[in-house]
Design a protein around this motif. Structure first.
Motif, PDB file in Angstrom:
ATOM      1  N   ALA A 101       2.811  41.201  57.165  1.00  0.00           N
ATOM      2  CA  ALA A 101       1.452  41.533  56.748  1.00  0.00           C
ATOM      3  C   ALA A 101       0.576  40.293  56.783  1.00  0.00           C
ATOM      4  N   GLY A 102      -0.734  40.516  56.934  1.00  0.00           N
ATOM      5  CA  GLY A 102      -1.688  39.421  56.925  1.00  0.00           C
ATOM      6  C   GLY A 102      -1.664  38.666  55.614  1.00  0.00           C
ATOM      7  N   ALA A 103      -2.215  37.471  55.623  1.00  0.00           N
ATOM      8  CA  ALA A 103      -2.158  36.607  54.454  1.00  0.00           C
ATOM      9  C   ALA A 103      -2.789  37.252  53.231  1.00  0.00           C
ATOM     10  N   SER A 104      -3.822  38.051  53.436  1.00  0.00           N
ATOM     11  CA  SER A 104      -4.505  38.688  52.314  1.00  0.00           C
ATOM     12  C   SER A 104      -3.891  40.036  51.942  1.00  0.00           C
ATOM     13  N   GLY A 105      -2.887  40.447  52.713  1.00  0.00           N
ATOM     14  CA  GLY A 105      -2.252  41.727  52.446  1.00  0.00           C
ATOM     15  C   GLY A 105      -2.866  42.864  53.210  1.00  0.00           C
ATOM     16  N   ASP A 106      -4.110  42.710  53.692  1.00  0.00           N
ATOM     17  CA  ASP A 106      -4.750  43.792  54.429  1.00  0.00           C
ATOM     18  C   ASP A 106      -5.445  43.277  55.698  1.00  0.00           C
ATOM     19  N   GLY A 107      -5.136  42.037  56.100  1.00  0.00           N
ATOM     20  CA  GLY A 107      -5.736  41.483  57.300  1.00  0.00           C
ATOM     21  C   GLY A 107      -4.900  41.767  58.527  1.00  0.00           C
ATOM     22  N   ASP A 108      -5.249  41.090  59.625  1.00  0.00           N
ATOM     23  CA  ASP A 108      -4.489  41.247  60.857  1.00  0.00           C
ATOM     24  C   ASP A 108      -3.027  40.874  60.638  1.00  0.00           C
ATOM     25  N   LEU A 109      -2.163  41.557  61.361  1.00  0.00           N
ATOM     26  CA  LEU A 109      -0.739  41.262  61.269  1.00  0.00           C
ATOM     27  C   LEU A 109      -0.410  39.976  62.009  1.00  0.00           C
ATOM     28  N   ARG A 110       0.797  39.436  61.726  1.00  0.00           N
ATOM     29  CA  ARG A 110       1.255  38.215  62.363  1.00  0.00           C
ATOM     30  C   ARG A 110       2.682  38.401  62.852  1.00  0.00           C
ATOM     31  N   LEU A 111       2.997  37.774  63.972  1.00  0.00           N
ATOM     32  CA  LEU A 111       4.370  37.700  64.451  1.00  0.00           C
ATOM     33  C   LEU A 111       4.941  36.368  63.999  1.00  0.00           C
ATOM     34  N   ILE A 112       6.007  36.430  63.201  1.00  0.00           N
ATOM     35  CA  ILE A 112       6.656  35.232  62.687  1.00  0.00           C
ATOM     36  C   ILE A 112       7.937  34.973  63.470  1.00  0.00           C
ATOM     37  N   THR A 113       8.075  33.756  63.995  1.00  0.00           N
ATOM     38  CA  THR A 113       9.337  33.297  64.579  1.00  0.00           C
ATOM     39  C   THR A 113      10.025  32.452  63.518  1.00  0.00           C
ATOM     40  N   PHE A 114      11.280  32.781  63.197  1.00  0.00           N
ATOM     41  CA  PHE A 114      11.938  32.094  62.093  1.00  0.00           C
ATOM     42  C   PHE A 114      13.380  31.738  62.437  1.00  0.00           C
ATOM     43  N   ASP A 115      13.915  30.780  61.711  1.00  0.00           N
ATOM     44  CA  ASP A 115      15.306  30.370  61.842  1.00  0.00           C
ATOM     45  C   ASP A 115      16.157  31.345  61.032  1.00  0.00           C
ATOM     46  N   THR A 116      17.013  32.105  61.709  1.00  0.00           N
ATOM     47  CA  THR A 116      17.778  33.130  60.997  1.00  0.00           C
ATOM     48  C   THR A 116      18.805  32.521  60.040  1.00  0.00           C
ATOM     49  N   ALA A 117      19.279  31.322  60.319  1.00  0.00           N
ATOM     50  CA  ALA A 117      20.272  30.699  59.451  1.00  0.00           C
ATOM     51  C   ALA A 117      19.649  30.151  58.174  1.00  0.00           C
ATOM     52  N   ALA A 118      18.424  29.610  58.281  1.00  0.00           N
ATOM     53  CA  ALA A 118      17.800  28.966  57.129  1.00  0.00           C
ATOM     54  C   ALA A 118      16.628  29.744  56.561  1.00  0.00           C
ATOM     55  N   GLY A 119      16.026  30.645  57.359  1.00  0.00           N
ATOM     56  CA  GLY A 119      14.878  31.412  56.895  1.00  0.00           C
ATOM     57  C   GLY A 119      13.554  30.702  57.051  1.00  0.00           C
ATOM     58  N   THR A 120      13.547  29.497  57.580  1.00  0.00           N
ATOM     59  CA  THR A 120      12.316  28.734  57.711  1.00  0.00           C
ATOM     60  C   THR A 120      11.477  29.213  58.887  1.00  0.00           C
ATOM     61  N   THR A 121      10.157  29.098  58.754  1.00  0.00           N
ATOM     62  CA  THR A 121       9.241  29.505  59.818  1.00  0.00           C
ATOM     63  C   THR A 121       9.250  28.464  60.937  1.00  0.00           C
ATOM     64  N   ILE A 122       9.386  28.954  62.173  1.00  0.00           N
ATOM     65  CA  ILE A 122       9.330  28.093  63.353  1.00  0.00           C
ATOM     66  C   ILE A 122       7.953  28.163  63.999  1.00  0.00           C
ATOM     67  N   ASP A 123       7.401  29.367  64.060  1.00  0.00           N
ATOM     68  CA  ASP A 123       6.115  29.564  64.717  1.00  0.00           C
ATOM     69  C   ASP A 123       5.444  30.782  64.107  1.00  0.00           C
ATOM     70  N   GLU A 124       4.136  30.863  64.269  1.00  0.00           N
ATOM     71  CA  GLU A 124       3.361  31.985  63.745  1.00  0.00           C
ATOM     72  C   GLU A 124       2.270  32.331  64.746  1.00  0.00           C
TER      73      GLU A 124
END
Length: 441
Positions: A381-404
């Motif tokens: 979901a968007g940062a405000s909860g009702d904004g544009d959606l985002r595609l998150i690329t993340f590290d599956t082992a650590a859960g950290t965000t790689i790209d947005e």
């Protein structure tokens, strides 16, 4: 069985609320030794492989860049399969004209569009390495070649929401009304007599038993409701031939898991365990070694089941009800998004689930997907909860965000993510928008 058939009388048309509920709950894929081969590059079906693991062996990109987006003109609820040649297939709830489309992954150019039954909106489809697609609608399984030409159409009872290829190259699927079918993918002919996962009706002793409407109960599939006995597609262990079906008997408040073996041209029921409180929420997904089955119920539980006996190994409270497909990768389980959920991962420790990591700041929408190299993708979901959606690329082992990456103009919820033969990323929303990304490095 008379009560089961009698309960399936009222016809339903796909509606907005039904699609919102149904999005993300499907799963299926392809596998074969002698026939169509799902091990080639591409995303054969909704959750990627016969195990429903939502993973791809292709190396994932760490910096996706949008290459195109386009509206379908109507809502969609089925995941998108991608053929080895990069052609993708998707159904939409259009009122007139075409409702099943094929596009080029590289450009977004439309290859063909066909009109089939309305049930195609929730049927993700399965593709083979010859780029043929297999997709269900209300009352039939269909096959088209890459140009959209019909190869065959086989009538069935109910709507096939997903399918998979067995080790001997046949097409296996269970309709939402519970009919098990095994077809020859070249001809569409039955390889063995169709069976009902709930038990076959005796029409000789009950000749007046009504035949159910093929779209009966589809509106219940998204919520795992009582009118939809099989709301998700089975997970298949290609090595053993055994597949696992989540099924809700008529008039039951809960659902069960049934293990069925397919070998030597026969179906053999191995065990049934009634362990899904309130019905099923996600499609069953197998571990890589085939020894553990993971799925969730409507009481916010993630369960691990020992496939040899059906015994529950452990049960983990999630704190929210997921909708979609599980990511199962190297002992890590990532549930899909859902009401009041957040991105979270667990590790299977044999007799319990261990919290691997949690991202309280990310609200996932629909199913995630994971590529080789511990790279995951999810729509949030968007940062405000009702904004544009985002595609998150993340590290599956650590859960950290790689790209947005932004999804301009997109609104949730999402159906999920599919991965292409060269690591492309495809994200789909329920209202009928498709966004395609490729590596930016």
């Amino acid at each position: 069985m008379g009560s089961l058939r009698a309960a399936r009388r009222h016809r339903h048309r796909w509606s907005g609320p039904a699609i919102l509920l149904f999005a993300g709950v499907l799963s299926a894929t392809g596998c074969s030794a002698d026939g169509p081969d799902p091990t080639g590059p591409g995303w054969p079906s909704t959750h990627g492989d016969p195990r429903n693991s939502s993973t791809s062996p292709v190396s994932g990109t760490r910096s996706p860049q949008e290459i195109w987006s386009r509206p379908l003109g109507a809502p969609t609820a089925g995941g998108i399969p991608i053929a080895p040649n990069g052609q993708l297939f998707v159904g939409a709830d259009t009122v007139g004209g075409c409702n099943y489309f094929a596009f080029e992954l590289a450009t977004g150019r439309k290859r063909f569009c066909n009109r089939v039954g309305a049930g195609v909106v929730g049927a993700g489809g399965t593709v083979d390495t010859a780029n043929n697609v297999y997709v269900g609608d209300d009352g039939a399984m269909n096959s088209f070649n890459e140009h959209g030409q019909a190869r065959w159409r086989t009538p069935v009872m109910g709507t096939p929401l997903a399918s998979t290829f067995t080790a001997d190259g046949n097409l296996l699927f269970v309709t939402h009304l519970g009919q098990i079918n095994v077809l020859d993918p070249q001809t569409g002919q039955l390889v063995l007599p169709a069976e009902d996962v709930l038990g076959t009706a005796d029409f000789l002793n009950t000749p007046d038993l009504p035949w159910p409407a093929n779209d009966q109960g589809l509106a219940d599939c998204g919520s795992g409701g009582p009118a939809c006995p099989v709301a998700t597609a089975p997970a298949l262990d290609v090595t053993t031939g055994r597949f696992y079906v989540a099924v809700r008997p008529p008039d039951s408040a809960d659902a069960a898991v049934t293990a069925i073996g397919y070998a030597d041209g026969k179906l053999v029921r191995d065990w049934t365990v009634p362990v899904l409180t309130g019905g099923t929420a996600t499609a069953p997904a197998l571990s890589a070694d085939g020894r553990t089955l993971y799925l969730t119920d409507r009481a916010e539980h993630l369960l691990a089941i020992e496939t040899g006996s059906g015994a529950v190994k452990w049960q983990q409270d999630l704190g929210y009800q997921p909708n979609g497909g599980l990511v199962v990768q190297d002992g890590l389980i990532i549930p899909p998004g859902g009401t009041d959920g957040h991105l979270v991962a667990f590790r299977d420790r044999g007799d319990h689930a261990e919290l691997a990591w949690t991202r309280d700041d990310l609200t996932p929408l629909g199913s995630a997907a994971a590529a080789a190299g511990d790279i995951g993708y999810v729509v949030v979901a968007g940062a405000s909860g009702d904004g544009d959606l985002r595609l998150i690329t993340f590290d599956t082992a650590a859960g950290t965000t790689i790209d947005e990456d932004p999804m301009p103009g997109a609104r949730g919820p999402a159906v999920g993510v599919s991965l292409g033969p060269a690591g492309e990323v495809l994200a789909t929303t329920v209202i009928g928008e498709v966004f395609a990304y490729r590596s930016g490095s």
